[in-house]
Design a protein around this motif. Structure first.
Motif, PDB file in Angstrom:
ATOM      1  N   THR A  89       5.118  -4.525 -17.467  1.00  0.00           N
ATOM      2  CA  THR A  89       4.402  -3.670 -16.509  1.00  0.00           C
ATOM      3  C   THR A  89       2.903  -3.754 -16.736  1.00  0.00           C
ATOM      4  O   THR A  89       2.118  -3.746 -15.782  1.00  0.00           O
ATOM      5  N   SER A  90       2.474  -3.843 -17.991  1.00  0.00           N
ATOM      6  CA  SER A  90       1.046  -3.958 -18.292  1.00  0.00           C
ATOM      7  C   SER A  90       0.463  -5.242 -17.710  1.00  0.00           C
ATOM      8  O   SER A  90      -0.649  -5.241 -17.161  1.00  0.00           O
ATOM      9  N   GLN A  91       1.196  -6.333 -17.814  1.00  0.00           N
ATOM     10  CA  GLN A  91       0.718  -7.597 -17.258  1.00  0.00           C
ATOM     11  C   GLN A  91       0.651  -7.538 -15.733  1.00  0.00           C
ATOM     12  O   GLN A  91      -0.235  -8.138 -15.112  1.00  0.00           O
ATOM     13  N   MET A  92       1.570  -6.783 -15.119  1.00  0.00           N
ATOM     14  CA  MET A  92       1.604  -6.695 -13.657  1.00  0.00           C
ATOM     15  C   MET A  92       0.364  -6.004 -13.093  1.00  0.00           C
ATOM     16  O   MET A  92      -0.001  -6.226 -11.939  1.00  0.00           O
ATOM     17  N   LYS A  93      -0.302  -5.183 -13.898  1.00  0.00           N
ATOM     18  CA  LYS A  93      -1.496  -4.479 -13.410  1.00  0.00           C
ATOM     19  C   LYS A  93      -2.615  -5.439 -13.050  1.00  0.00           C
ATOM     20  O   LYS A  93      -3.496  -5.110 -12.248  1.00  0.00           O
ATOM     21  N   ASN A  94      -2.598  -6.630 -13.638  1.00  0.00           N
ATOM     22  CA  ASN A  94      -3.647  -7.618 -13.380  1.00  0.00           C
ATOM     23  C   ASN A  94      -3.141  -8.792 -12.535  1.00  0.00           C
ATOM     24  O   ASN A  94      -3.786  -9.826 -12.469  1.00  0.00           O
ATOM     25  N   SER A  95      -1.982  -8.618 -11.909  1.00  0.00           N
ATOM     26  CA  SER A  95      -1.364  -9.724 -11.180  1.00  0.00           C
ATOM     27  C   SER A  95      -1.711  -9.696  -9.700  1.00  0.00           C
ATOM     28  O   SER A  95      -1.787  -8.630  -9.081  1.00  0.00           O
ATOM     29  N   ASP A  96      -1.909 -10.888  -9.119  1.00  0.00           N
ATOM     30  CA  ASP A  96      -2.121 -11.037  -7.675  1.00  0.00           C
ATOM     31  C   ASP A  96      -0.800 -11.139  -6.925  1.00  0.00           C
ATOM     32  O   ASP A  96      -0.797 -11.186  -5.691  1.00  0.00           O
ATOM     33  N   LEU A  97       0.301 -11.202  -7.668  1.00  0.00           N
ATOM     34  CA  LEU A  97       1.607 -11.476  -7.060  1.00  0.00           C
ATOM     35  C   LEU A  97       2.687 -10.669  -7.753  1.00  0.00           C
ATOM     36  O   LEU A  97       2.695 -10.541  -8.980  1.00  0.00           O
ATOM     37  N   ASP A  98       3.576 -10.084  -6.949  1.00  0.00           N
ATOM     38  CA  ASP A  98       4.780  -9.433  -7.466  1.00  0.00           C
ATOM     39  C   ASP A  98       5.956 -10.050  -6.721  1.00  0.00           C
ATOM     40  O   ASP A  98       6.313  -9.630  -5.625  1.00  0.00           O
ATOM     41  N   LEU A  99       6.543 -11.082  -7.314  1.00  0.00           N
ATOM     42  CA  LEU A  99       7.600 -11.860  -6.673  1.00  0.00           C
ATOM     43  C   LEU A  99       8.908 -11.663  -7.424  1.00  0.00           C
ATOM     44  O   LEU A  99       8.977 -11.891  -8.633  1.00  0.00           O
ATOM     45  N   VAL A 100       9.931 -11.207  -6.722  1.00  0.00           N
ATOM     46  CA  VAL A 100      11.282 -11.102  -7.291  1.00  0.00           C
ATOM     47  C   VAL A 100      12.171 -12.087  -6.541  1.00  0.00           C
ATOM     48  O   VAL A 100      12.251 -12.049  -5.312  1.00  0.00           O
ATOM     49  N   ILE A 101      12.805 -12.974  -7.290  1.00  0.00           N
ATOM     50  CA  ILE A 101      13.726 -13.930  -6.672  1.00  0.00           C
ATOM     51  C   ILE A 101      15.068 -13.878  -7.392  1.00  0.00           C
ATOM     52  O   ILE A 101      15.143 -13.502  -8.568  1.00  0.00           O
ATOM     53  N   GLU A 124      11.769 -11.500  -2.571  1.00  0.00           N
ATOM     54  CA  GLU A 124      11.037 -10.297  -2.168  1.00  0.00           C
ATOM     55  C   GLU A 124       9.700 -10.328  -2.874  1.00  0.00           C
ATOM     56  O   GLU A 124       9.648 -10.498  -4.100  1.00  0.00           O
ATOM     57  N   ALA A 125       8.616 -10.160  -2.126  1.00  0.00           N
ATOM     58  CA  ALA A 125       7.300 -10.322  -2.747  1.00  0.00           C
ATOM     59  C   ALA A 125       6.256  -9.450  -2.092  1.00  0.00           C
ATOM     60  O   ALA A 125       6.321  -9.151  -0.899  1.00  0.00           O
ATOM     61  N   GLY A 126       5.293  -9.052  -2.898  1.00  0.00           N
ATOM     62  CA  GLY A 126       4.042  -8.469  -2.437  1.00  0.00           C
ATOM     63  C   GLY A 126       2.936  -9.301  -3.046  1.00  0.00           C
ATOM     64  O   GLY A 126       3.043  -9.726  -4.204  1.00  0.00           O
ATOM     65  N   ALA A 127       1.875  -9.575  -2.295  1.00  0.00           N
ATOM     66  CA  ALA A 127       0.847 -10.481  -2.798  1.00  0.00           C
ATOM     67  C   ALA A 127      -0.519 -10.100  -2.257  1.00  0.00           C
ATOM     68  O   ALA A 127      -0.641  -9.493  -1.192  1.00  0.00           O
ATOM     69  N   GLU A 128      -1.542 -10.476  -3.003  1.00  0.00           N
ATOM     70  CA  GLU A 128      -2.933 -10.221  -2.615  1.00  0.00           C
ATOM     71  C   GLU A 128      -3.476 -11.422  -1.841  1.00  0.00           C
ATOM     72  O   GLU A 128      -4.361 -12.136  -2.303  1.00  0.00           O
TER      73      GLU A 128
END
Length: 707
Positions: A166-178, A189-193
């Protein structure tokens, strides 16, 4: 017997699967552990199908328990109630990749229950839930063409990280679940900047490498404790009925599929089905069969539609409504359709039509959340999606939102999140509501487009317009065609619903559902490219309707004044038992929200009331500085001087030596209680005491008296 298998991730964390310790009565049960996050996944099957069932009844539940993070639920009952939105979305992440892998014709009830038992708030439970559900199914007797695995992929400083914390996700441009099998992808399923299609594709490939390793871990467990699979015989439709329906309905269905209007086509198919049913009922023996199995005729009719649609798309290159594979239906964008709302728009694409309404509120109206991930917190941007029965010409009772509505709303919300202005620039709570007025495919993507239009109509300064498009798949043997902007029947009878949203710059969200046993990387790459082409086409239409957000907010939207005070002064603004803040709100009618960092938000439609409220807060929190000049009232007289009331509730002392240029024998000779005097601050000592002067005030000083 307890069995445990382990796998070491790239960063050294150990992922383990354990079975045989708990939930032994379930068909299959495993505990997945990563760090201190432990998830129990169980799979159970009914031994016989329910009477009259002609579909596969799969139920997936994700059970959030706050004991997993050491908290007691809020509310009167102090126990968990209906599932949170996050729990429903996690259940959908489990459901979508496993559903296509049950054998055709299997109709026994199957229930998957996933329960996070311990949650360290660093290792997310959702991908462990997918992994655990697959493992529980695979070791059970339940027929299942697995195993599969799910992973999350982040992009931090240009590098892909599989199964980040979760800490690493705070600095991520991408949240991808496959999720996928060893060879293909089942769910995305993804959210992205606003990242590119090429980067998303690379991330999917990186995640799939780990998926293959995690499937190997499950295969080890299956080899040790896997049970023989339940044998079942799918019910077959009577051959006489099959032949009769095909002979009577086949040519008519071919003709019906050429009707481009959805409602007329539906009416024609229903008419054909009714006529064929009446013909069959003339045979007494066959009539008894279809009376018991009422869905048989409908099933065969759908097969004819399925075959006809595929034949037309693959062989002729034409879709049911006459479009080519990449053609998008007619689009219209209407803005400001509701006169008293803050922002509104109707987005129409073919027969799919969505009204989206934007409402702006104060910071205090943000949604309060309670779940496993975080302590109670606020959500200032939210999107709600409603799908009434009339949108598809049906009649059914109106109930609360179901899993589909929550999933579609969350997708549209995620699509716009990267372009929503930050709170420090736009201190409003934002609510979007999408009402589906007509549905013929891809209403979630229409909601995304309608949301962009409504926000721009409301004057919300979003970073860029966002559009969404859905790509479908029609396959037959080794041939396939990807189609843009799928309509209802293409979704129902097709193989894929590949939704992509984004700006001109890049992707903001993805959601992929399939009915196949997997998607190849070639199809994924093709779908991403085709979605970009369609998205840019729709963005042209949106920008033609409104090139940029309106410069001003709606006159009916509240105005928010935002400013900061010293956090140590928050208590002064609130007052004992909330006395001061209550007094200000009652007198002015404004809403006041105070944040821990000292940010004050005043929300009201009355500009004058906002000024009065701000002045009162300024006075309560004011800290006089050396050199400030005030007009104040004498409130107390002592032998050594006079005390003057200053803004902020503090008193300052005019020493007797500072009352006049000449020597003063008695304070009362110069000032009396109640006198208004002009004074200047000459000193603030370490204890916060303020010393004033009356004799050192010049004409220049009088010009800058503090209001």
């Amino acid at each position: 017997m307890i069995k445990t298998v382990e796998f070491k991730l790239a960063d050294g964390r150990v992922l383990s699967l354990e079975t045989g310790r708990v939930a032994r009565e379930a068909g299959g049960s495993v505990i997945v552990r990563l760090g201190d996050t432990m998830v129990l996944a169980t799979a159970t099957m009914a031994t016989t199908p329910r009477e009259g069932i002609d579909f596969f009844p799969l139920l997936v539940d994700f059970e959030e328990k706050l004991y997993a993070v050491g908290r007691i639920p809020g509310g009167f009952f102090r126990r968990e109630g209906r599932p949170t939105e996050k729990a429903i979305l996690n259940a959908r992440k489990v459901d979508r990749p496993i559903r296509p892998l049950f054998p055709e014709g299997f109709i026994n009830d199957v229930q998957i229950v996933v329960t996070p038992l311990s949650y360290d708030q660093e290792n997310p439970a959702d991908v462990l839930a997918i992994f655990g559900a697959s493992a529980a199914l695979s070791i059970s007797e339940i027929p299942f063409h697995g195993p599969i695995a799910g992973v999350r992929v982040a992009k931090v400083e240009g590098q892909f990280i599989v199964n980040p914390t979760t800490s690493q996700m705070k600095n991520s441009d991408l949240d991808l679940v496959i999720a996928g099998t060893k060879d293909e992808i089942l769910m995305i399923e993804a959210g992205a900047e606003e990242i590119s299609e090429e980067e998303v594709f690379e991330a999917i490939q990186a995640g799939h490498m780990v998926i293959k390793q995690l499937i190997g871990l499950q295969e080890t467990l299956i080899s040790q404790v896997g049970q023989p699979k339940f044998k079942f015989e799918p019910r077959k439709i009577d051959e006489r009925i099959e032949k009769m329906v095909r002979d009577l309905a086949g040519p008519k269905i071919e003709s019906a599929l050429k009707i481009t209007d959805k409602d007329k086509q539906t009416e024609e198919v229903a008419k054909i089905q009714a006529e064929v049913t009446e013909k069959i009922k003339q045979n007494e023996e066959l009539a008894k069969i279809i009376e018991k199995h009422r869905g048989d005729v409908k099933t065969i009719i759908e097969e004819l539609e399925y075959e006809g649609m595929r034949r037309r798309v693959i062989q002729e290159g034409k879709r049911l409504d006459g479009r080519g594979p990449k053609d998008i239906r007619n689009i219209s964008c209407e803005l400001g359709v509701l006169p008293r709302t803050h922002g509104s728009a109707i987005f129409t694409r073919g027969q799919t039509q969505v009204l989206t309404v934007a409402t702006l509120g104060s910071a205090g109206e943000e949604q309060r959340l309670e779940g496993l991930d975080i302590e109670e917190t606020g959500k200032r941007y939210m999107h709600h999606y409603n799908f009434p029965a009339y949108s598809v010409g049906e009649v059914r009772p109106l109930r609360g939102p179901g899993r589909r509505e929550i999933g579609h709303g969350a997708l549209a919300e995620r699509a716009l999140l990267p372009v929503i202005p930050p709170e420090d620039k736009f201190p409003y709570t934002i609510r979007l509501v999408s009402e589906v007025l007509g549905s013929n495919g891809s209403t979630s993507m229409a909601s995304t487009c309608g949301s962009t239009l409504a926000l721009m109509d409301a004057g919300v300064q979003i970073d860029a317009p966002v559009a969404g498009i859905s790509i479908g798949l029609i396959s037959e043997g080794d041939k396939h065609v990807t189609i843009t902007d799928i309509q209802g029947l293409e979704d129902h009878l097709g193989d894929m619903d590949f939704k992509v949203t984004g700006t001109r710059k890049g992707i903001t969200a993805i959601q992929v559902d399939i009915k196949l046993k997997g998607l190849s990387f070639d199809i994924i790459k093709q779908a991403l490219a085709q979605a970009k082409e369609g998205r840019l086409f729709i963005l042209d239409k949106i920008e033609a309707a409104i090139a940029k957000p309106r410069a001003e907010l709606s006159p009916y939207a509240p105005r928010v004044i935002s400013f900061k005070i010293n956090p140590e002064k928050i208590g002064a603004v609130i007052g004992p038992g909330g006395k001061m803040i209550r007094s200000i709100t009652e007198e002015t009618g404004v809403q006041i929200d105070i944040e821990d960092d000292g940010t004050i938000l005043i929300t009201t439609a009355d500009a004058e009331a906002a000024k009065v409220a701000k002045k009162k807060i300024d006075d309560l929190t004011f800290e006089p500085q050396v050199g400030d000049v005030f007009s104040g009232r004498v409130v107390r007289i002592m032998n050594f001087g006079a005390f003057v009331e200053l803004p902020g509730g503090k008193d300052g002392l005019i020493h007797i030596s500072q009352l006049d240029e000449k020597r003063v024998a008695k304070v009362e000779d110069v000032v009396k209680v109640g006198d208004e005097v002009i004074v200047k601050v000459v000193e603030k000592d370490d204890m916060g005491r303020i010393n004033l002067t009356k004799k050192g005030v010049t004409e220049e000083d009088r010009k800058r008296i503090h209001p």
